[in-house]
Design an enzyme around this catalytic site. Structure first.
Site, PDB file in Angstrom:
ATOM      1  N   ASP A 186       4.619  -5.544  -2.830  1.00 55.07           N
ATOM      2  CA  ASP A 186       5.928  -5.681  -2.184  1.00 55.07           C
ATOM      3  C   ASP A 186       5.813  -5.438  -0.684  1.00 55.07           C
ATOM      4  O   ASP A 186       5.411  -4.367  -0.253  1.00 55.07           O
ATOM      5  CB  ASP A 186       6.926  -4.682  -2.788  1.00 55.07           C
ATOM      6  N   ASP A 237      -1.577  -3.731  -1.647  1.00 52.99           N
ATOM      7  CA  ASP A 237      -0.182  -3.536  -2.038  1.00 52.99           C
ATOM      8  C   ASP A 237       0.482  -4.898  -2.258  1.00 52.99           C
ATOM      9  O   ASP A 237      -0.007  -5.928  -1.766  1.00 52.99           O
ATOM     10  CB  ASP A 237       0.538  -2.764  -0.932  1.00 52.99           C
TER      11      ASP A 237
END
Length: 337
Positions: free
Chosen positions: A15, A13
């Site tokens: 953010d 991932d």
């Protein structure tokens, strides 16, 4: 690096995991570069549909990562692929999002439009900082006709260097409330985005890495993958302790530095800390790393099969310090978000 023989790719991932806003999270770049140098396949899988893969890879390169556009998979790509599997070539899709999302719609042979007057047969919704009432209204009119609706993701918040901002899920909630409908979801925790990332690199046993229980970790469960939760973004120690079964990570760590010795971050491994259930409470005893204490607490509480989070008590000064550091105040149970 000991990330186990079964992990044939790292699906990371962005953010809250690699960066917050424009800035890298401390240690993230170094850990990922070491992983790549040691032969790991690293793919960056983001629920944020606002930027094109090339723009994302450029940002990552500026932070110091060795990366190409092909190493980035976005929920905009996943959303476009979901629609392409349901619509005729050239079909009109109302794009509620950025031009990058519109480009992905064009890339799968569909026609992006911006207004209900263009008679779209579908709506695709992704994050854009410029989305306002007029854009939502056009999409709402189309949804009221019963067109196909795909949300690139439903994250309620978006981490930034200033704090948590409204995410695409908050805008999706406005249309859900106005239309009485539910969208198909392309991004995490739904499976399409992660499956697309797995197919791109030929992975069958990836490690899914992120900072959110309800998207990254739940998404890993959706594709039956092991998961690593890092405490650098949205989910807190209290959240993970109270996590429901399909949001519980395999591994739990402060940050991505744990990739260097992943097995030590496994929830349930032997540890100098101990946690015992005492009625509705957990009692922590021992000394050592704070997150190791959290792993022990999680293993003990999850094994009870109870819902929600427990009251946590400390037995000794070291345990009290660990609980304070984790935000788990003695005699006050953590509240899931």
């Amino acid at each position: 690096m000991t990330d186990g023989p079964t992990h044939d790719a790292l699906l990371v991932d962005l953010d809250g995991t690699v960066y917050a806003g424009p800035r890298a999270i401390p240690g993230a770049v170094e850990a990922l570069e070491v992983a790549r140098e040691r032969g790991r396949t690293v793919s960056y899988v983001t629920n944020n549909a606002s930027r094109a893969p090339g723009a994302v890879s450029d940002h990552l390169a500026e932070l110091g990562l060795t990366v190409t556009e092909d190493d980035v998979v976005t929920s905009a790509q996943a959303g476009a692929a979901v629609l392409a599997g349901q619509l005729d070539p050239g079909a009109k899709v109302l794009v509620l999002g950025t031009d990058a999302l519109a480009d992905e719609i064009t890339g799968v042979g569909l026609t992006p439009v911006r207004a209900e007057d263009d008679e779209p047969v579908a709506v695709v919704q992704g994050h854009s900082p410029d989305t306002g009432w007029r854009q939502l209204a056009e999409a709402g009119l189309a949804l009221n006709r019963g067109v196909v609706w795909v949300a690139c993701n439903v994250d309620p918040t978006l981490p930034s260097e200033r704090g948590f901002l409204p995410g695409n899920g908050s805008m999706v909630a406005a249309l859900r409330h106005a239309s009485g409908r539910e969208p198909q979801v392309a991004g995490k925790p739904a499976a399409p985005l992660l499956r697309q990332a797995m197919e791109r690199v030929g992975a069958s046993h990836p490690l899914v890495i992120g900072d959110r229980l309800d998207t990254d970790i739940a998404g890993g469960h959706a594709v039956q993958a092991e998961t690593l939760l890092v405490l650098t973004g949205v989910s807190t120690a209290a959240d993970v302790l109270a996590a429901v079964p399909d949001q519980r990570p395999t591994y739990l760590a402060d940050d991505l530095a744990s990739l260097d010795d992943l097995e030590s971050a496994r929830v349930g491994r032997d540890d100098p800390w101990t946690a015992e259930v005492d009625g509705e409470a957990l009692v922590l005893t021992g000394d050592g790393d704070d997150v190791a204490a959290l792993r022990v607490l999680c293993a003990a509480w999850w094994a009870t099969g109870r819902d929600g989070g427990p009251t946590v008590r400390a037995d000794g000064d070291a345990a009290a310090r660990a609980l304070e550091s984790l935000g788990l105040v003695a005699d006050r149970g953590p509240t899931p978000s």
